[in-house]
Design an enzyme around this catalytic site. Structure first.
Site, PDB file in Angstrom:
ATOM      1  N   ARG A   1      -5.775 -12.471  -1.466  1.00  0.00           N
ATOM      2  CA  ARG A   1      -7.437 -12.210  -0.418  1.00  0.00           C
ATOM      3  C   ARG A   1      -8.481 -11.874  -1.984  1.00  0.00           C
ATOM      4  O   ARG A   1      -7.699 -11.897  -2.867  1.00  0.00           O
ATOM      5  CB  ARG A   1      -7.702 -10.971   0.304  1.00  0.00           C
ATOM      6  CG  ARG A   1      -6.841  -9.347  -0.387  1.00  0.00           C
ATOM      7  CD  ARG A   1      -7.070  -8.658   0.781  1.00  0.00           C
ATOM      8  NE  ARG A   1      -7.120  -7.183  -0.706  1.00  0.00           N
ATOM      9  CZ  ARG A   1      -5.931  -6.376  -0.629  1.00  0.00           C
ATOM     10  NH1 ARG A   1      -4.334  -6.859  -0.318  1.00  0.00           N
ATOM     11  NH2 ARG A   1      -5.795  -5.648  -1.266  1.00  0.00           N
TER      12      ARG A   1
ATOM     13  N   GLY B   1       0.804  -1.465  -0.023  1.00  0.00           N
ATOM     14  CA  GLY B   1       0.294   0.267   0.283  1.00  0.00           C
ATOM     15  C   GLY B   1       0.861   0.993  -0.053  1.00  0.00           C
ATOM     16  O   GLY B   1       0.078   2.280   0.241  1.00  0.00           O
TER      17      GLY B   1
ATOM     18  N   ASN C   1      -1.713  -9.832  -3.973  1.00  0.00           N
ATOM     19  CA  ASN C   1      -2.413  -9.694  -3.126  1.00  0.00           C
ATOM     20  C   ASN C   1      -3.139 -11.690  -2.299  1.00  0.00           C
ATOM     21  O   ASN C   1      -3.937 -12.044  -3.506  1.00  0.00           O
ATOM     22  CB  ASN C   1      -3.602  -8.658  -3.337  1.00  0.00           C
ATOM     23  CG  ASN C   1      -2.676  -7.661  -3.470  1.00  0.00           C
ATOM     24  OD1 ASN C   1      -2.012  -6.657  -2.224  1.00  0.00           O
ATOM     25  ND2 ASN C   1      -2.620  -6.879  -4.602  1.00  0.00           N
TER      26      ASN C   1
ATOM     27  N   VAL D   1     -11.190  -6.082  -3.264  1.00  0.00           N
ATOM     28  CA  VAL D   1     -13.169  -5.035  -3.805  1.00  0.00           C
ATOM     29  C   VAL D   1     -13.631  -5.106  -3.966  1.00  0.00           C
ATOM     30  O   VAL D   1     -14.414  -5.455  -4.651  1.00  0.00           O
ATOM     31  CB  VAL D   1     -12.653  -3.079  -2.954  1.00  0.00           C
ATOM     32  CG1 VAL D   1     -13.602  -2.088  -2.893  1.00  0.00           C
ATOM     33  CG2 VAL D   1     -12.003  -3.482  -1.114  1.00  0.00           C
TER      34      VAL D   1
END
Ligand code: MV4
Length: 461
Positions: free
Chosen positions: A292, A164, A290, A295
Site C-alpha cells: 500500500r 504489526g 507492505n 503514512v
C-alpha cells in the site's frame, strides 16, 4: 486515464489523494461515515457518499457499501489509501469483478506478498536477503526444534498471515519453543483467521529500514531509496527519516536493487514498501512487504521529487513508470514527525474533541499534510493521527534544525498532542547522533516514567 476515482479512506490520506487527483485532472468521490460528516477534506471532493455509521466495521470496512458508492457515482477506480481495506486481497478482487480499477496491486500479487512465507520464498529467488528460518508453516514441534537448533537461539515465532507485531513470540531455548508455537498459533488464528506460524532467527537491537518501490503493468520496477523508521513505540512509528542516517551506500544500493527485483518477480503494479531490519554491521534482513501507500511516503517524495500518489494512479491506469532507475536521484534529507492527538504523559491516551487554535508552520522545505483545521472536532472512532509535519533540507543536521523551528511554530490547543515529545526528541543526543535502535523510544519513555515515580516518592516525604 481515469475520469473519476473513489477514495475509500478518510482524513489526511483522503486529502492527499484528492490533491494528486486534481493535479491529474481527475474528479474525486469520497465515501464517509456519519462520524466524518464534517470532515474538511469532503469539501474538496467533487462528490461525497455517506456509507454508514461511525464504526469502521459499518462504513470504511464495508466492501458492499463502498462498491455501491462507486457504482452510483460512476467512479472508474478506487484508491484505498492505507489501513482499512488497503491490503485486503478480497476487496481488490471484488473491484476487479465489478470492473472498477483498484489503485494498487492485483489480488494475486497482494496475496503472494501478504503471505509471509510465500513472500520469503519469492525473496529467496530474487536474492533479497532474509533471516535464516522456515520456508513452510510449522506442522509439528519436533521439526521446529530441529530447525531452531540449526539456526541457533534466540528464534522468533511469527504468524504467516501476521503483521504489526501480533502473534509473535521470542524464544530463547528449546524448552520454551513448543509452548510459544502453540500460543502464537492460537493468537494468529483468532486475529487473522489463519493459525499458520513459522520461525526465523531473532535479531535484537536492530534498526528498521524500508525500501520504497514502484512497479508498473509492463514489467518495470524501480526503487526510491530508503526510509529509517526506527523511532517507534509498540509498532507505532513516531518519526521517520530519509535517507537512513550513517548508512553504507554500497550496501543500501544492493538491498534497494534486490527490493525492486522482488516486486518485479511478483508482477507487482503499484507502490510497495519492502521492510528490513538492519544490524550493527549494516546487514539487511527482510521482514515483510507492505502492499500500500504508507503514512511516511512524503519523506521519499521530498528526497526524490517524485509524487508517489500520482504515480500510483498512473500505474493503475496502465501507464508505464514515468521514471527509469537512473532518473531517481537522492537529494538532501527529510524528516517526518507524526502529530497525534494523544497524551504521551498518559500512555499515549487518545485525545478526541474540538480543536481550538490550529497554527501550521511554513517556510522553505516545510510541508504539513493534515485534514484538520480550527473548529474541527476529532471523532473518537479512528486513528489519532491528525497530521504529519515534514521537513526537507540539504543535510540531516539542517533537517533537525528546521524541524525544531517548525515544531515551535506549530500550535494546537486545547488538545494534547505529540508535539512536545517531538521537540524533546529533536534535542536528544541519541536521536541527534542517530544512535538509536527499535527499543530506543520505549527506553526513553520508561526512563521518564521512573523519574516521575521518583518525584512522587520524594514529594510524599
Ligand atoms: C523481527 C525482529 C527481530 N528478529 N524479526 C515486529 C513487527 C513485524 N513487522 C516484525 N517485527 C520484528 N521482527 C526477527 N527475525 C524484531 C521485530 C520488532 C520490530 C521490528 C521493526 C520495528 C519495530 C520492532 C519492534 C519490536 C520487534
Amino acid at each position: 486515464m481515469f475520469s473519476r476515482i473513489l477514495i475509500a479512506n478518510r482524513g489526511e490520506i483522503a486529502l492527499r489523494i484528492i490533491r494528486a487527483a486534481r493535479e491529474l485532472d481527475i474528479e474525486t468521490v469520497c465515501v464517509y461515515s456519519e462520524a466524518d460528516a464534517d470532515g474538511p477534506w469532503l469539501e474538496l471532493a467533487d462528490e461525497k457518499v455517506c456509507i454508514g455509521p461511525g464504526p469502521a466495521t459499518e462504513s470504511y470496512l464495508r466492501i458492499d457499501r463502498i462498491i455501491s458508492a462507486a457504482e452510483i457515482s460512476n467512479a472508474d477506480a478506487i484508491h484505498p489509501g492505507y489501513g482499512f481495506l488497503a491490503e485486503n486481497a478480497h476487496f481488490a478482487e471484488v473491484c476487479r469483478d465489478c470492473h472498477i480499477e483498484f489503485i494498487g496491486p492485483s489480488p494475486e500479487a497482494m496475496a503472494l506478498l501478504g503471505d509471509k512465507l510465500s513472500c520469503r520464498r519469492m525473496a529467496k529467488e530474487a536474492k533479497t536477503p532474509i533471516f535464516p528460518g522456515s520456508t513452510k508453516p510449522i506442522e509439528e514441534a519436533a521439526a521446529a526444534i530441529k530447525l531452531a537448533e540449526k539456526i541457533g537461539y534466540p528464534v522468533i515465532v511469527k504468524a504467516v498471515a501476521g503483521g504489526g507485531g501480533r502473534g509473535m513470540r521470542i524464544v530463547h531455548s528449546e524448552a520454551e519453543l513448543a509452548t510459544a508455537i502453540a500460543s502464537a498459533a492460537q493468537e494468529a488464528a483468532a486475529a487473522f483467521g489463519n493459525g499458520a506460524v513459522y520461525i526465523e532467527k531473532f535479531l535484537p537491537n536492530a534498526r528498521h529500514v524500508e525500501i520504497q518501490v514502484l512497479g508498473d503493468k509492463h514489467g518495470n520496477a524501480i526503487h526510491l531509496f530508503e526510509r529509517d523508521c526506527t523511532t517507534q513505540r509498540r509498532h507505532q512509528k513516531l518519526i521517520e527519516e530519509a535517507p537512513a542516517p550513517n548508512i553504507d551506500p554500497k550496501k543500501r544500493d544492493a538491498v534497494a536493487k534486490s527490493a525492486a527485483d522482488l516486486i518485479r518477480k511478483a508482477n507487482y503494479a503499484g507502490a510497495a514498501t519492502v521492510e528490513f531490519l538492519m544490524d550493527d554491521d549494516h546487514k539487511f534482513y527482510m521482514l515483510e512487504v507492505n502492499t500500500r501507500i504508507q503514512v511516511e511516503h512524503p519523506i521519499t517524495e521530498m528526497i526524490t521529487g517524485i509524487d508517489l500518489v500520482k504515480e500510483m494512479i498512473r500505474i493503475a491506469a496502465g501507464e508505464p513508470l514515468s521514471y527509469k532507475q537512473k532518473d531517481v536521484k537522492l537529494r538532501g534529507h527529510a524528516i517526518e514527525c507524526r502529530i497525534n492527538a494523544e497524551d504521551p504523559n498518559k500512555g499515549f491516551m487518545p485525545q478526541p474533541g474540538l480543536v481550538g487554535e490550529f497554527i501550521i508552520p511554513g517556510g522553505p522545505g516545510v510541508r504539513v499534510d493534515s485534514h484538520v483545521r480550527s473548529g474541527y472536532c476529532i471523532p473518537p472512532n479512528y486513528d489519532s493521527m491528525i497530521g504529519k509535519l515534514i521537513v526537507h533540507a540539504p543535510t540531516r543536521e539542517d533537517a533537525i534544525v528546521k524541524m525544531r523551528g517548525a515544531l515551535s511554530e506549530m500550535k494546537i490547543s486545547p488538545i494534547k498532542t505529540t508535539i512536545p515529545l517531538h521537540q524533546r526528541i529533536m534535542h536528544e543526543p541519541a536521536f541527534v547522533n542517530a544512535l538509536y535502535d527499535i527499543g530506543y523510544l520505549e527506553r526513553l519513555l520508561e526512563k521518564d516514567a521512573l523519574q516521575a515515580t521518583d518525584s512522587l516518592v520524594i514529594t510524599e516525604h
